[in-house]
Design a protein around this motif. Sequence first.
Motif, PDB file in Angstrom:
ATOM      1  N   LEU A 396     -37.964-119.959  55.650  1.00  0.00           N
ATOM      2  CA  LEU A 396     -39.033-119.761  56.629  1.00  0.00           C
ATOM      3  C   LEU A 396     -38.848-120.692  57.823  1.00  0.00           C
ATOM      4  O   LEU A 396     -39.034-120.273  58.973  1.00  0.00           O
ATOM      5  CB  LEU A 396     -40.398-119.996  55.986  1.00  0.00           C
ATOM      6  CG  LEU A 396     -41.600-119.943  56.939  1.00  0.00           C
ATOM      7  CD1 LEU A 396     -41.707-118.582  57.616  1.00  0.00           C
ATOM      8  CD2 LEU A 396     -42.897-120.277  56.205  1.00  0.00           C
ATOM      9  N   VAL A 397     -38.476-121.946  57.583  1.00  0.00           N
ATOM     10  CA  VAL A 397     -38.280-122.888  58.689  1.00  0.00           C
ATOM     11  C   VAL A 397     -37.168-122.394  59.615  1.00  0.00           C
ATOM     12  O   VAL A 397     -37.326-122.386  60.847  1.00  0.00           O
ATOM     13  CB  VAL A 397     -37.955-124.297  58.153  1.00  0.00           C
ATOM     14  CG1 VAL A 397     -37.554-125.221  59.301  1.00  0.00           C
ATOM     15  CG2 VAL A 397     -39.158-124.880  57.417  1.00  0.00           C
ATOM     16  N   LEU A 398     -36.039-121.958  59.055  1.00  0.00           N
ATOM     17  CA  LEU A 398     -34.939-121.452  59.876  1.00  0.00           C
ATOM     18  C   LEU A 398     -35.345-120.202  60.641  1.00  0.00           C
ATOM     19  O   LEU A 398     -35.036-120.050  61.824  1.00  0.00           O
ATOM     20  CB  LEU A 398     -33.726-121.165  58.993  1.00  0.00           C
ATOM     21  CG  LEU A 398     -32.860-122.369  58.639  1.00  0.00           C
ATOM     22  CD1 LEU A 398     -31.861-122.006  57.548  1.00  0.00           C
ATOM     23  CD2 LEU A 398     -32.140-122.901  59.863  1.00  0.00           C
ATOM     24  N   PHE A 399     -36.024-119.295  59.968  1.00  0.00           N
ATOM     25  CA  PHE A 399     -36.498-118.050  60.581  1.00  0.00           C
ATOM     26  C   PHE A 399     -37.431-118.369  61.745  1.00  0.00           C
ATOM     27  O   PHE A 399     -37.297-117.830  62.851  1.00  0.00           O
ATOM     28  CB  PHE A 399     -37.212-117.232  59.505  1.00  0.00           C
ATOM     29  CG  PHE A 399     -37.642-115.854  59.930  1.00  0.00           C
ATOM     30  CD1 PHE A 399     -36.722-114.831  60.067  1.00  0.00           C
ATOM     31  CD2 PHE A 399     -38.988-115.570  60.153  1.00  0.00           C
ATOM     32  CE1 PHE A 399     -37.131-113.542  60.426  1.00  0.00           C
ATOM     33  CE2 PHE A 399     -39.398-114.307  60.516  1.00  0.00           C
ATOM     34  CZ  PHE A 399     -38.458-113.285  60.653  1.00  0.00           C
ATOM     35  N   GLU A 400     -38.355-119.284  61.494  1.00  0.00           N
ATOM     36  CA  GLU A 400     -39.338-119.674  62.512  1.00  0.00           C
ATOM     37  C   GLU A 400     -38.666-120.399  63.672  1.00  0.00           C
ATOM     38  O   GLU A 400     -38.984-120.148  64.840  1.00  0.00           O
ATOM     39  CB  GLU A 400     -40.396-120.554  61.861  1.00  0.00           C
ATOM     40  CG  GLU A 400     -41.564-120.921  62.762  1.00  0.00           C
ATOM     41  CD  GLU A 400     -42.597-121.749  62.040  1.00  0.00           C
ATOM     42  OE1 GLU A 400     -43.554-122.178  62.701  1.00  0.00           O
ATOM     43  OE2 GLU A 400     -42.445-122.000  60.822  1.00  0.00           O
ATOM     44  N   MET A 401     -37.756-121.318  63.371  1.00  0.00           N
ATOM     45  CA  MET A 401     -37.033-122.037  64.416  1.00  0.00           C
ATOM     46  C   MET A 401     -36.400-121.067  65.407  1.00  0.00           C
ATOM     47  O   MET A 401     -36.552-121.197  66.620  1.00  0.00           O
ATOM     48  CB  MET A 401     -35.909-122.887  63.807  1.00  0.00           C
ATOM     49  CG  MET A 401     -36.315-124.206  63.225  1.00  0.00           C
ATOM     50  SD  MET A 401     -34.854-125.097  62.585  1.00  0.00           S
ATOM     51  CE  MET A 401     -34.093-125.653  64.127  1.00  0.00           C
ATOM     52  N   LYS A 402     -35.658-120.104  64.872  1.00  0.00           N
ATOM     53  CA  LYS A 402     -34.914-119.182  65.729  1.00  0.00           C
ATOM     54  C   LYS A 402     -35.840-118.346  66.599  1.00  0.00           C
ATOM     55  O   LYS A 402     -35.587-118.164  67.797  1.00  0.00           O
ATOM     56  CB  LYS A 402     -34.030-118.282  64.862  1.00  0.00           C
ATOM     57  CG  LYS A 402     -32.924-119.034  64.138  1.00  0.00           C
ATOM     58  CD  LYS A 402     -32.158-118.117  63.203  1.00  0.00           C
ATOM     59  CE  LYS A 402     -31.110-118.879  62.413  1.00  0.00           C
ATOM     60  NZ  LYS A 402     -30.350-117.990  61.493  1.00  0.00           N
TER      61      LYS A 402
END
Length: 460
Positions: A396-402
């Motif tokens: 979720l953090v990676l998805f949100e970051m992008k």
Amino acid sequence: MKLPQGPKSPALLQNIQLMGDFLGYLEELGKRYGDIYTMHFMGRPTVFVSNPEGIKKIFTNTKEITASGELNKLTAPVAGSEGIMVLDGLRHKHMRKLLMPGFHGSTIQAYGERICELTQKVMNEQAIAKPFLAYPVLEVLTLQVVLEVTLGLHEGKRYQQLRQAIPSVLEFAESPLGEIIVSFPFLQRNLGRWSPWGYFLHQKQQLNQLLYAEINERRQKAAPGSANILSELIAARDELGEPLTDQVIHDLLLAPIYAGRDAAASAIAWSLYWIHYLPAVRDRLLAELDSLGDSPSPMNIVELPYLSAVCNEALRLYPTQVLTFPRRVESPVELMGYELSPGTVLVGNIYQMHQREDLYPAPKEFKPERFLEKKFSPYEFIPFGGGARGCLGAPLVLFEMKLVLATILLHYQLAIANQEPVKPQRRSINFPPTSLKMVMLGRRQIQDQTQRFATGSVNK
């Protein structure tokens, strides 16, 4: 059995030095003792390891080395006595399995458009030409995202109440005074709301009441198939096939809520800093984003290779966890030439691992291309920890970051407003750029893609 060498200064002095300059002290010890050393940490001798093979053994040798929840028991006042960090064995494994779908696949994909919408909503609130602190603004954004993903809440009275209650608990827990009181249980005395611990308990009680009320209401109107973690936990069953109790659900929600705000905000803030500090990185990233057209879909955005490399490089320099959760040796085991006895506590030194010259040449420099040129193993690049205690919310953090970065870059023109250097500031286990000031220059128009691609160099 002999522990690896380490500083000989008194335990109290070691911890004062660590708390005073956490990352700097880790670097100093690494230069002095190498990639394995012993220091006093959280009241006990602890072996710090920043060697890939050593990390691999810590993560995979689960028979002799266990990720005991008892070692995390100091987090219970904040994260709950039934929280994922303090559970052990089959119960821990089962509860991780219950939480995992909420952070993977179709569940988080369903929030792609919403993350982009929330990003624009928050950024539209920033005044043109007026500097703003980036990290607090991003905390507002990531908290809204995590409330929707974990609880399925949108606008409404309880949503607004939680937006106030969660930061109040975290601000105390992450403050120097709060960390000291949480770390030393004998200081946890409730002398009323005007005493530090009494104030924390009052704030925690308000948060608890809101979460329990939401759990109770959701049980009454359960919606099967809802794409949020709370609904899935209400429908779930424990190891004995029984519904989860309200307390178990409540405690399982706390860590994802806390980490979902802080870890994501820190990672995005650092990414924004490096992108705007290095114009060539920004230009290459914009060229890649522009290649998707005027209205790129969230799933096309998250698959972009250079955007992924930028996010990974930001996480390499300042990972969401600078240390892994502690492990304990249960039976004699060999690690990097040392015979360790039962009871020895081990910690993976993620920050120092990510600074290794042999893995990451010029490690202090921001070079996203290193992630395009090489695939690093899960024992060389571990920004979210690993093994049985790896962060469940990492996808979720990676998805949100992008998506947040793409939305900001595609729609707004920002610049760094700081005159002074931006340095990491410790906030519990995170090291965000709390002093980073940015300024909104205006809205951005999609520029000629050919021209953008011509500026694809990543050298400053």
